[in-house]
Design a protein around this motif. Structure first.
Motif, PDB file in Angstrom:
ATOM      1  N   ILE A  25       0.838  -1.196   0.000  1.00 11.12           N
ATOM      2  CA  ILE A  25       0.000   0.000   0.000  1.00 11.12           C
ATOM      3  C   ILE A  25       0.877   1.251   0.000  1.00 11.12           C
ATOM      4  N   PHE A  26       1.959   1.238   0.837  1.00 13.96           N
ATOM      5  CA  PHE A  26       2.888   2.367   0.828  1.00 13.96           C
ATOM      6  C   PHE A  26       3.505   2.542  -0.559  1.00 13.96           C
ATOM      7  N   GLN A  27       3.872   1.430  -1.193  1.00 16.40           N
ATOM      8  CA  GLN A  27       4.432   1.491  -2.547  1.00 16.40           C
ATOM      9  C   GLN A  27       3.467   2.175  -3.511  1.00 16.40           C
ATOM     10  N   GLU A  28       2.221   1.742  -3.501  1.00 16.28           N
ATOM     11  CA  GLU A  28       1.229   2.274  -4.440  1.00 16.28           C
ATOM     12  C   GLU A  28       0.950   3.750  -4.164  1.00 16.28           C
ATOM     13  N   LEU A  29       0.832   4.126  -2.904  1.00 14.57           N
ATOM     14  CA  LEU A  29       0.562   5.524  -2.563  1.00 14.57           C
ATOM     15  C   LEU A  29       1.711   6.427  -2.989  1.00 14.57           C
ATOM     16  N   MET A  30       2.943   5.963  -2.770  1.00 11.84           N
ATOM     17  CA  MET A  30       4.098   6.764  -3.157  1.00 11.84           C
ATOM     18  C   MET A  30       4.229   6.872  -4.690  1.00 11.84           C
ATOM     19  N   ASN A  31       3.943   5.770  -5.381  1.00 11.45           N
ATOM     20  CA  ASN A  31       3.972   5.811  -6.853  1.00 11.45           C
ATOM     21  C   ASN A  31       2.926   6.780  -7.399  1.00 11.45           C
ATOM     22  N   ASN A  32       1.737   6.760  -6.828  1.00 16.78           N
ATOM     23  CA  ASN A  32       0.685   7.694  -7.254  1.00 16.78           C
ATOM     24  C   ASN A  32       1.104   9.136  -6.987  1.00 16.78           C
ATOM     25  N   ALA A  33       1.726   9.370  -5.845  1.00 16.46           N
ATOM     26  CA  ALA A  33       2.168  10.724  -5.516  1.00 16.46           C
ATOM     27  C   ALA A  33       3.232  11.205  -6.505  1.00 16.46           C
ATOM     28  N   LEU A  34       4.165  10.304  -6.869  1.00 17.94           N
ATOM     29  CA  LEU A  34       5.237  10.675  -7.799  1.00 17.94           C
ATOM     30  C   LEU A  34       4.707  10.929  -9.211  1.00 17.94           C
ATOM     31  N   LYS A  35       3.788  10.100  -9.660  1.00 17.71           N
ATOM     32  CA  LYS A  35       3.374  10.131 -11.066  1.00 17.71           C
ATOM     33  C   LYS A  35       2.198  11.061 -11.342  1.00 17.71           C
ATOM     34  N   HIS A  36       1.277  11.167 -10.404  1.00 14.40           N
ATOM     35  CA  HIS A  36      -0.001  11.791 -10.748  1.00 14.40           C
ATOM     36  C   HIS A  36      -0.390  12.999  -9.896  1.00 14.40           C
ATOM     37  N   SER A  37       0.171  13.158  -8.693  1.00 13.81           N
ATOM     38  CA  SER A  37      -0.394  14.142  -7.764  1.00 13.81           C
ATOM     39  C   SER A  37       0.005  15.585  -8.099  1.00 13.81           C
ATOM     40  N   TYR A  38       1.262  15.803  -8.579  1.00 12.91           N
ATOM     41  CA  TYR A  38       1.800  17.147  -8.803  1.00 12.91           C
ATOM     42  C   TYR A  38       1.636  17.994  -7.531  1.00 12.91           C
ATOM     43  N   ALA A  39       1.936  17.367  -6.403  1.00 11.02           N
ATOM     44  CA  ALA A  39       1.714  18.013  -5.114  1.00 11.02           C
ATOM     45  C   ALA A  39       2.979  18.735  -4.650  1.00 11.02           C
ATOM     46  N   ASN A  40       2.774  19.660  -3.728  1.00  9.56           N
ATOM     47  CA  ASN A  40       3.891  20.329  -3.055  1.00  9.56           C
ATOM     48  C   ASN A  40       4.197  19.675  -1.708  1.00  9.56           C
ATOM     49  N   ILE A  41       3.158  19.204  -1.046  1.00 10.64           N
ATOM     50  CA  ILE A  41       3.310  18.571   0.270  1.00 10.64           C
ATOM     51  C   ILE A  41       2.534  17.256   0.273  1.00 10.64           C
ATOM     52  N   VAL A  42       3.198  16.203   0.712  1.00  9.50           N
ATOM     53  CA  VAL A  42       2.565  14.893   0.836  1.00  9.50           C
ATOM     54  C   VAL A  42       2.798  14.392   2.263  1.00  9.50           C
ATOM     55  N   GLU A  43       1.733  13.894   2.878  1.00  7.15           N
ATOM     56  CA  GLU A  43       1.837  13.350   4.228  1.00  7.15           C
ATOM     57  C   GLU A  43       1.333  11.912   4.229  1.00  7.15           C
ATOM     58  N   ILE A  44       2.070  11.052   4.944  1.00 13.41           N
ATOM     59  CA  ILE A  44       1.626   9.667   5.109  1.00 13.41           C
ATOM     60  C   ILE A  44       2.010   9.208   6.512  1.00 13.41           C
ATOM     61  N   HIS A  45       1.050   8.602   7.190  1.00 12.74           N
ATOM     62  CA  HIS A  45       1.259   8.212   8.592  1.00 12.74           C
ATOM     63  C   HIS A  45       0.747   6.797   8.794  1.00 12.74           C
ATOM     64  N   LEU A  46       1.578   5.990   9.459  1.00 19.68           N
ATOM     65  CA  LEU A  46       1.197   4.633   9.853  1.00 19.68           C
ATOM     66  C   LEU A  46       1.012   4.649  11.370  1.00 19.68           C
ATOM     67  N   LEU A  47      -0.234   4.423  11.827  1.00 17.05           N
ATOM     68  CA  LEU A  47      -0.565   4.574  13.236  1.00 17.05           C
ATOM     69  C   LEU A  47      -1.031   3.236  13.819  1.00 17.05           C
ATOM     70  N   GLU A  48      -0.605   2.980  15.039  1.00 15.31           N
ATOM     71  CA  GLU A  48      -1.055   1.777  15.742  1.00 15.31           C
ATOM     72  C   GLU A  48      -2.392   2.064  16.404  1.00 15.31           C
ATOM     73  N   THR A  49      -3.316   1.106  16.311  1.00 11.19           N
ATOM     74  CA  THR A  49      -4.606   1.203  16.997  1.00 11.19           C
ATOM     75  C   THR A  49      -4.730   0.051  17.985  1.00 11.19           C
ATOM     76  N   ASP A  50      -5.810   0.066  18.738  1.00  7.82           N
ATOM     77  CA  ASP A  50      -6.006  -0.970  19.764  1.00  7.82           C
ATOM     78  C   ASP A  50      -6.078  -2.363  19.146  1.00  7.82           C
ATOM     79  N   ASP A  51      -6.736  -2.474  17.979  1.00  4.83           N
ATOM     80  CA  ASP A  51      -6.951  -3.792  17.380  1.00  4.83           C
ATOM     81  C   ASP A  51      -6.163  -4.013  16.101  1.00  4.83           C
TER      82      ASP A  51
END
Length: 788
Positions: A681-707
């Protein structure tokens, strides 16, 4: 009192056409009578020494035949002494007359001239005959449109526009004769037709789901023709000396409104690139161009026209009929289909006819006039033949010429999209969604008739049908692929088995007309849908059998082993093809370089060749390492998920032009497959950001939850429309959804053009409930809930 007012409004609303037609007939008949009763002359005068002399006759050929020339002295007009006619002091033009008395300047002879309408052929043709024909033709077209599409607001405005343009054209003769009613009607209808056109444009922009570029309250603009212009006209009748001034003001107002219309269409087309607006713009510019630039503007600025009003206004006839170039549906202006088809047939017919006539010219001794006649006969005959052939092909062979090059592509993408669904109910929903988007019709539904229970259920729960309508639909004899139009619906047979009969229902509201290419597209899609339902039934039955098997280890499923084997073979084939096209080609290139180095004679050449070989081998090894990491990230097993993600992000940062902000909690997951899923999923999100987003700022967070865990992604890039993602069925988005779904997770996405994209993924380890994926649009579901 209030009740009477309400009844009057309802009467006007329900009988608007007949009121408009009645007004049109009364005014038009009067204006045509005025035009016919008195011949238009347009003789300009000038006053010298108390006498009125002819300065310029309007119809010069007619004047020469009547011995009427420049310098002749006008004594009487229709038996009235010219000195007693005060109108000439403000407007020195003899506009209309049945009798003239004048003195010839050459011989001093007193001449009494009687004038009949047919004596001036030009004015009879341009001021009476053509306007009368246009008057009747406009009436016939308006009645035809009302009969075909009486419930469309666009059609109502179009009918009123056609009638108003016709009145403006017909009233020119009476207005030119300074008839009081003709003057008021001509000036008011000139402005009113443009106001109606602006109103029509407003509704048409809203129909196309485009942002309107002018004021929304169109009722305010109706003040111009109904109050202001009418008041000006009445004032000029009471005070004739203001007539010329108000005529110029009306032309200025006409010019300003026309510029506004050009601006709306021009800016709209440049902004939205909609082909309908392009055709609309051309259909407005072409007829108005002669009247605007050859009469109105020269008359305003120089007080002298280049082309007379009666000739330049002939082009205005094209305006209403350019809008009804096809049989009008609620989706007006599909003129491109007919225009392109005619151009296609024109080119083929012209080329073949020209080639044929060249041969006839060399073989025979026919004259040029005969050759010309033969040319037009063959040319028109070929166009008619192509048209007839197209109709025969459509009805007999299901082949149709289409100007929209995406029809075949849309068929493939639609079939591919529908074919991915594995439940019959979802299959029907997907089919209705695709048909709604493609046909641009919202009132599409599927009725399912239970043959055992004799009950009807609707796919669209909010849509209600009367019992008579259901009986009408069910009693229709339909075969597979048949599409019939009833009083209220288009209906088509979808599928039938021992339990259910399914029928497609399109509510046309007596205002929507499906074109032949749309019917053919729908017919072919229904044939595919029938097969999809059959296959889906088999899949559902197979899945039901699997659910009923409690001890799967004790049962053998040969078909399942075969399916898995074929899937493995397909994956191996794709990997082999990828390696063949990349790594293998690089190795062959290196082998050729080594062969050249072995046979090189100079040591310097050998070193240069070996250096190239070394560089190519390093590049090939780098590519091979990338393939291996994509297939199985090595750090994932050795150093864990966080280390693998850190390396992935470092690689992205080297290539990215945006600022990447990220956080990664350390996860403690029992199922090791989740680590690989997170990495992909990280791979796909980063590839989309590189190829298609034309963004200035990109944020991605992996968070632990209770379950389990949660992945939050956001960027400030270009974003996209949710409908486009749904229609395109992006493999990247689809892949992430399937991975999340396989672990019973939740996937949600929010995006819009120019507003970036945000994606949230939440997975609870050990969750057994069925997952749901949501497409959201500005915080709201774009098209409801989508389950995968």
């Amino acid at each position: 009192m209030l009740r009477n007012g309400t009844l009057a409004l309802n009467f006007l609303k329900n009988n608007w056409l007949w009121l408009a037609i009645s007004t049109y007939l009364i005014l038009g008949s009067y204006l045509i009578y005025v035009t016919y009763s008195t011949p238009y002359l347009g003789i300009k005068l000038k006053e010298e020494n108390g006498q009125w002399l002819i300065s310029e006759p309007y119809y010069k050929e007619w004047a020469n035949k009547q011995n009427l020339s420049v310098g002749d002295i006008i004594l009487e007009v229709d038996g009235n002494n010219i000195d007693e006619l005060n109108i000439f002091k403000y407007d020195p033009v003899i506009r209309a007359a049945k009798e003239l008395t004048f003195v010839n300047q050459e011989d001093g002879q007193l001449i009494h001239l009687q004038i009949a309408p047919f004596d001036v052929p030009e004015q009879f043709l341009y001021a009476f005959f053509l306007p009368a024909c246009y008057f009747l033709l406009s009436l016939i077209v308006s009645l035809y449109l009302y009969k075909k599409q009486k419930n469309s607001s666009l059609i109502k405005l179009l009918i009123l526009f056609i009638l108003t343009v016709s009145l403006a054209y017909v009233s020119m003769g009476a207005s030119g004769r300074l008839d009081n009613i003709g003057t008021v009607v001509n000036r008011s209808s000139m402005i009113l037709c443009l106001v109606l056109l602006i109103h029509f444009l407003r509704n048409y922009f809203l129909f196309l789901h485009l942002k309107w570029l002018f004021i929304y309250n169109i009722k305010i603009i109706y003040i111009l023709p109904l109050i202001i212009v009418s008041s000006f006209s009445i004032f000029s009748i009471i005070y004739p000396f203001t007539n010329t001034l108000f005529s110029i003001l009306i032309l200025w107002l006409f010019f300003i409104l026309l510029i506004i219309i050009f601006g709306i269409l021009g800016i709209g087309y440049l902004k939205y690139k909609t082909p309908q607006l392009k055709i609309f713009l051309l259909s407005i510019i072409s007829p108005f161009f002669p009247f605007l630039f050859l009469f109105a503007i020269p008359q305003i600025i120089f007080h002298k026209y280049i082309l007379s009003a009666d000739i330049s206004s002939l082009f205005l006839i094209l305006i209403p009929y350019s809008f009804i170039f096809t049989q009008l549906t609620e989706r007006i202006f599909d003129m491109e289909y007919y225009i392109t088809r005619f151009r296609h047939y024109f080119n083929i017919s012209f080329a073949f006819t020209a080639w044929l006539l060249i041969g006839l010219y060399w073989i025979t001794d026919l004259s040029i006039s005969r050759i010309t006649g033969i040319f037009f006969f063959f040319f028109l005959s070929l166009i008619a033949l192509f048209y007839i052939k197209e109709k025969v092909d459509y009805h007999k062979r299901k082949i149709l010429f289409s100007t929209k090059g995406d029809y075949i592509h849309r068929m493939y993408t639609t079939i591919d999209s529908i074919g991915r669904v594995v439940k019959i109910e979802d299959l029907l929903k997907k089919f209705v969604l695709e048909a709604t988007l493609h046909l641009e019709i919202k009132q599409i539904d599927v009725l399912t008739y239970d043959l055992q229970m004799q009950q009807v259920t609707s796919l669209n729960k909010s849509k209600g049908y009367s019992q008579n309508q259901i009986d009408e639909i069910l009693l229709e004899e339909l075969r597979l692929g048949d599409i019939k139009k009833t009083e209220h619906f288009y209906i088509a047979f979808i599928h039938q088995d021992i339990n259910y009969k399914r029928i497609l229902v399109i509510d046309h509201n007596k205002s929507i007309y499906l074109k032949e290419e749309e019917l053919l597209w729908l017919e072919l899609l229904l044939l595919y849908l029938n097969n999809f339902i059959e296959n889906t039934k088999m899949v559902e039955e197979m899945l039901e059998q699997l659910k009923q098997v409690k001890e799967a280890d004790n049962h053998q499923f040969p078909w399942l082993h075969k399916l898995l084997w074929l899937r493995f073979e397909q994956e191996k084939y794709q990997l082999a093809q990828e390696l063949h096209d990349t790594i293998l080609q690089e190795q062959l290139h290196i082998a050729r370089e080594l062969h050249g180095a072995i046979h090189a004679k100079k040591i310097a050449d050998i070193q240069m060749d070996l250096s190239k070989v070394h560089d190519n081998m390093i590049a090939s090894l780098t590519d091979l390492r990338g393939y291996c990491e994509n297939l199985k990230p090595p750090l994932l097993d050795t150093l864990g998920l966080n280390a693998a993600l850190e390396k992935l992000i470092q690689k992205v940062c080297k290539r990215a032009e945006f600022v990447l902000s990220y956080t990664m909690d350390r996860l403690y997951l029992e199922d090791e497959r989740l680590n690989l899923m997170i990495y992909r999923i990280f791979q796909e999100l980063m590839n989309n950001a590189l190829k298609h987003s034309y963004a200035n700022i990109v944020e991605i967070h992996l968070l632990e939850t209770d379950d389990g865990f949660e992945i939050n992604y956001s960027d400030d890039g270009v974003g996209c429309k949710m409908d486009e993602i749904i229609i395109a069925d992006s493999m990247g988005i689809r892949g992430m959804q399937e991975r999340v779904h396989s672990f019973n997770g939740k996937f949600s996405m929010d995006t819009d053009i120019g507003k970036g994209m945000s994606i949230r993924i939440k997975v609870n380890e050990g969750e057994q409930t069925h997952s749901q994926s949501y497409y959201t649009y500005n915080g709201r579901p774009a098209h409801g809930l989508y389950e995968f």
